[in-house]
Scaffold this motif. Structure first.
Motif, PDB file in Angstrom:
ATOM      1  N   THR A 135       0.592  -1.202   0.072  1.00  0.00           N
ATOM      2  CA  THR A 135      -0.100  -0.041   0.115  1.00  0.00           C
ATOM      3  C   THR A 135       0.818   1.127   0.001  1.00  0.00           C
ATOM      4  O   THR A 135       0.494   2.135  -0.801  1.00  0.00           O
ATOM      5  N   TRP A 136       2.005   1.307   0.710  1.00  0.00           N
ATOM      6  CA  TRP A 136       2.947   2.274   0.838  1.00  0.00           C
ATOM      7  C   TRP A 136       3.760   2.582  -0.589  1.00  0.00           C
ATOM      8  O   TRP A 136       3.634   3.613  -1.185  1.00  0.00           O
ATOM      9  N   TYR A 139       1.150   4.042  -3.018  1.00  0.00           N
ATOM     10  CA  TYR A 139       0.853   5.606  -2.751  1.00  0.00           C
ATOM     11  C   TYR A 139       2.049   6.100  -3.572  1.00  0.00           C
ATOM     12  O   TYR A 139       1.789   7.328  -4.203  1.00  0.00           O
ATOM     13  N   TRP A 156       1.341  -6.687  -6.073  1.00  0.00           N
ATOM     14  CA  TRP A 156       0.257  -5.985  -5.085  1.00  0.00           C
ATOM     15  C   TRP A 156      -0.979  -7.005  -4.860  1.00  0.00           C
ATOM     16  O   TRP A 156      -1.269  -7.315  -3.989  1.00  0.00           O
ATOM     17  N   HIS A 197     -10.907  -4.727  -2.699  1.00  0.00           N
ATOM     18  CA  HIS A 197      -9.672  -4.450  -2.772  1.00  0.00           C
ATOM     19  C   HIS A 197      -8.887  -4.016  -4.010  1.00  0.00           C
ATOM     20  O   HIS A 197      -8.301  -2.909  -4.164  1.00  0.00           O
ATOM     21  N   ILE A 201      -7.816  -0.400  -5.796  1.00  0.00           N
ATOM     22  CA  ILE A 201      -6.688   0.111  -6.478  1.00  0.00           C
ATOM     23  C   ILE A 201      -6.804   0.156  -7.885  1.00  0.00           C
ATOM     24  O   ILE A 201      -6.300   1.414  -8.499  1.00  0.00           O
TER      25      ILE A 201
END
Length: 215
Positions: A135-136, A139, A156, A197, A201
Motif C-alpha cells: 500500500t505504501w 501510494y 500487489w 480491494h 486499487i
C-alpha cells in the motif's frame, strides 16, 4: 445461514478452540501457491531488469525495461526511484524471499502438512505487513513517482489475495478473534474483500491518470 460445528477433522476442536495442528483446504493451498507464484514471478522479472539497469549505468548506456510502454506505464522510472530500495537493497529481492516462503507453505499445505495455530497467525501477520508495504509502494508510485509498474501491480494483487484468504482461513479455524457477523460474512463470501480491494486499487489508478487514459 446455519453453521455446523467444526470438527477435529478440519483442524478445529468441537468447542471452537484451535487444535494442536491445523491443515488447509485444497482451495486455500492453491490460492497460496498461485498468488505467491505471481508475486515471485514479478519479483524475479523486476530483479533481472534492475540488474540490467545497473549494468547499463556502469557501461554509460541506457536500458529500458520491456514493460515501460509510455510515460505512465513506466517500469524503469519506478525501478530507478529511491522508493525501489527503501531498505538499502532492491525491494524485489525481499519479494524473492517472502514469496518463495509462502509458495513453500502452500505446497506443503497441499501435500497435507498441518501447522500449529501460531504458525498460521504468523502467516497472517506477515501477509498483513506485506499488504501494508504494498500500500505504501502504491501510494508512492501513484502520487510521488508518478509512474506505474505492471509487474509491481501483479505483486500487489498477489499479496492482498494471500492476505485476505489467510484471514478467512484463520477465522474459519477460530485462530483470531472476530465478531460473529464479520466471521460469517468472510467465510460465506471469501472472495468479496479481495475483489473490492483490487477494485479500489484499479479505481485509484484510473482516476490518477484519467486524462491520460481518455487521451
Amino acid at each position: 445461514m446455519t453453521e455446523t460445528a467444526p470438527s477435529a477433522a478440519d483442524g478445529t476442536e468441537e468447542r471452537g478452540r484451535p487444535a494442536s495442528a491445523v491443515g488447509a483446504s485444497r482451495a486455500y493451498a492453491w490460492t497460496l501457491i498461485v498468488s505467491a507464484a505471481a508475486g515471485l514471478l514479478a519479483a524475479w522479472v523486476i530483479t533481472l531488469d534492475k540488474f540490467k539497469i545497473l549494468e547499463a549505468q556502469v557501461a554509460g548506456e541506457t536500458f529500458t525495461p520491456a514493460c515501460s510502454l509510455n510515460p505512465v506505464v513506466s517500469c524503469g522510472s519506478v525501478m530507478q526511484s529511491a522508493q525501489a530500495g527503501v531498505f538499502g537493497f532492491p525491494n524485489p529481492m525481499l519479494g524473492l524471499a517472502t514469496y518463495a516462503s509462502v509458495l513453500t507453505i502452500g505446497v506443503a499445505a497441499l501435500a497435507g502438512a498441518r501447522f500449529r495455530p501460531w504458525f498460521w497467525r504468523g502467516l497472517l501477520g506477515g501477509t498483513f505487513l506485506g499488504v501494508a508495504f504494498c500500500t505504501w509502494l502504491m501510494y508512492q508510485s501513484l502520487y510521488n513517482i508518478n509512474a506505474l509498474c505492471l509487474w509491481c501491480c501483479l505483486a500487489w494483487v498477489g499479496t492482498l489475495v494471500m492476505f485476505w484468504y489467510t484471514l478467512a482461513h484463520t477465522l474459519r479455524h477460530r485462530m483470531v478473534p472476530a465478531p460473529s457477523g464479520l466471521r460469517s460474512f468472510v467465510l460465506e463470501f471469501p472472495w468479496v474483500l479481495p475483489v473490492v480491494h483490487v477494485g479500489i486499487i484499479g479505481m485509484l489508478i484510473l482516476t490518477r491518470w484519467w486524462d491520460f487514459w481518455l487521451g
